[in-house]
Design a protein around this motif. Structure first.
Motif, short mmCIF file in Angstrom:
data_model
loop_
_atom_site.label_atom_id
_atom_site.label_comp_id
_atom_site.label_asym_id
_atom_site.label_seq_id
_atom_site.Cartn_x
_atom_site.Cartn_y
_atom_site.Cartn_z
N HIS A 16 0.84 -1.22 0.08
CA HIS A 16 -0.07 -0.04 -0.24
C HIS A 16 0.93 1.24 -0.16
CE1 HIS A 16 -3.38 -2.37 1.07
NE2 HIS A 16 -2.74 -3.46 1.57
N GLU A 18 0.22 4.26 0.48
CA GLU A 18 0.20 5.25 1.64
C GLU A 18 0.80 4.72 2.92
OE1 GLU A 18 -3.50 5.71 -1.06
OE2 GLU A 18 -2.22 4.01 -0.41
N GLY A 19 0.95 3.25 2.95
CA GLY A 19 1.88 2.66 3.91
C GLY A 19 2.96 2.65 4.01
N SER A 20 3.82 3.18 2.94
CA SER A 20 5.10 3.65 2.99
C SER A 20 5.58 4.92 3.43
CB SER A 20 5.69 3.26 1.39
OG SER A 20 5.20 4.21 0.45
N TYR A 49 3.11 3.39 16.98
CA TYR A 49 3.07 2.39 16.20
C TYR A 49 3.15 1.02 16.80
CZ TYR A 49 4.14 5.42 11.91
OH TYR A 49 4.08 6.29 11.02
N TYR A 61 -3.06 5.37 10.16
CA TYR A 61 -2.78 5.22 8.87
C TYR A 61 -3.68 6.30 8.10
CZ TYR A 61 -3.13 3.04 4.05
OH TYR A 61 -3.21 2.82 2.80
N SER A 245 3.95 -7.54 8.91
CA SER A 245 2.47 -7.04 9.11
C SER A 245 1.83 -7.95 9.89
CB SER A 245 1.75 -6.98 7.65
OG SER A 245 0.45 -6.86 7.74
N ASP A 275 3.59 -4.87 2.47
CA ASP A 275 2.15 -4.50 3.04
C ASP A 275 2.28 -2.90 3.50
OD1 ASP A 275 -0.48 -4.49 3.57
OD2 ASP A 275 -0.41 -5.74 5.54
N ASP A 276 2.65 -2.57 4.47
CA ASP A 276 2.66 -1.12 5.16
C ASP A 276 4.00 -0.91 5.74
OD1 ASP A 276 -0.31 0.04 4.59
OD2 ASP A 276 -0.53 -1.90 5.19
N TYR A 279 4.98 1.15 8.65
CA TYR A 279 4.44 0.97 9.77
C TYR A 279 4.57 0.06 10.62
CZ TYR A 279 1.17 5.13 8.44
OH TYR A 279 0.86 6.44 8.09
#
Length: 342
Positions: A16, A18-20, A49, A61, A245, A275-276, A279
């Motif tokens: 994702h 946005e998850g980086s 986190y 997130y 994750s 995944d992200d 986070y």
């Protein structure tokens, strides 16, 4: 093994964008866009986190995504991820983005796509990293919102290869989005969906049968249904598993408890993904290393994760063959080097 993993070509299918968003970039964008965030330093963000389930992660997130406003922000976000790909020897990546996370805030769909796509094109040209873009529907929103997102995506079919389904799985089963996925298939999009992470194995079955999914994202709870496992092996349905994750979100308490190696040895087409990563504490090399540290594996088994990902990817057959040769050549060279040293 650490050296082998570092040099291994990798293909990421579950990321994702946005998850980086790393805390440092979050702060830089907040300052650039004059967006207030409830943290005073990148270290304070990282300290937050500590998640106990998927929802506790999603809350922070979506909060972090608020700093993404302009096309350049999405470019900067994606470019930073691609630089990490280069460092981890990721040769191909298939990236998720969540349009509704941004359109719900009044950010135009076009701004999001153009920023991400511009970075991906530059990554292809200057870093040699190929890529595909997949837009995800947020499953905690209704299907009408997903239809609106699909409609917006139609004008960017040259940039978007498929649609996905993410966000909170509990209480939002695949069948909730049957109609919009059928429409997406009619429009020529490939389909993938998150299933069997927090939700039951029947979510995996319905993702395949109702949504026409080409891949299942996560899918680790398939082991609770023996017939489903047999089907996944028989049909070679790819599972895009995200080890760190799963650990961070308490799906498994310890990496030694994770079932990814068990699934690999049963003959399932499992892959390793991040995944992200901002986070969950790790990009691709970190995830490969975490699995290898917890589970004694051969180099062939570790390379199989890449070979599985190549076959599961949305690239053409010729490119699959090229990346497969690259991976097998690397494996052979490492074995020859080890033999010569012995």
């Amino acid at each position: 093994m650490t050296s082998f993993i570092t040099g291994l070509p990798k293909v990421e299918l579950h990321l994702h964008i946005e998850g980086s968003l790393e805390p440092e970039l979050m702060f830089a964008l907040a300052e650039r866009n004059q967006i207030a965030i409830p943290f005073h330093s990148p270290d304070e963000v990282r300290a937050a986190y500590q998640f106990h389930n998927l929802q506790s992660f999603l809350d922070i997130y979506y909060q972090g995504a608020n700093v993404l406003i302009h096309e350049q922000d999405f470019y900067d976000l994606t470019w930073a991820y691609l630089l990490r790909c280069k460092a981890d020897n990721v040769v191909h990546t298939e990236i998720f983005f969540d349009p509704q996370t941004h359109t719900e805030r009044g950010i135009a769909f076009d701004i999001v796509v153009k920023g991400i796509h511009r970075a991906l094109e530059q990554g292809r040209e200057t870093l040699g990293i190929s890529s595909q873009l997949i837009m995800c529907f947020l499953r905690h929103l209704d299907q009408d919102s997903a239809f609106a997102t699909l409609s917006q995506g139609l004008s960017h079919k040259d940039k978007i290869v498929g649609v996905g389904l993410d966000s909170s799985e509990q209480g939002n089963p695949p069948e909730k989005f049957n109609a919009v996925f059928q429409q997406a298939l009619t429009e020529g999009f490939l389909t993938v969906a998150h299933a069997g992470e927090e939700g039951p194995p029947e979510n995996i079955t319905n993702t395949l049968d109702l949504l026409g999914a080409t891949r299942v994202d996560h899918g680790i709870r398939c082991v609770e249904d023996a017939a489903l496992v047999e089907r996944l092996v028989r049909e070679q349905v790819p599972l895009t598993v995200c080890p760190l994750s799963n650990l961070k979100l308490k799906v498994f308490e310890d990496m030694k408890d994770h079932n990814i190696v068990e699934l690999l040895r049963k003959g399932l087409r499992v892959t390793i993904n991040s995944d992200d990563p901002a986070y969950f504490g790790g990009y691709m090399t970190d995830n490969f290393q975490a699995v290898a540290d917890a589970h004694p594996m051969t180099q062939e088994e570790i390379a199989q994760f890449t070979l599985n990902a190549i076959q599961a990817s949305f690239i053409c057959e010729e490119e699959k063959q090229r990346l497969t040769r690259m991976t097998l050549d690397y494996l052979q060279s490492e074995k020859s080097s080890a033999n010569s040293k012995a």
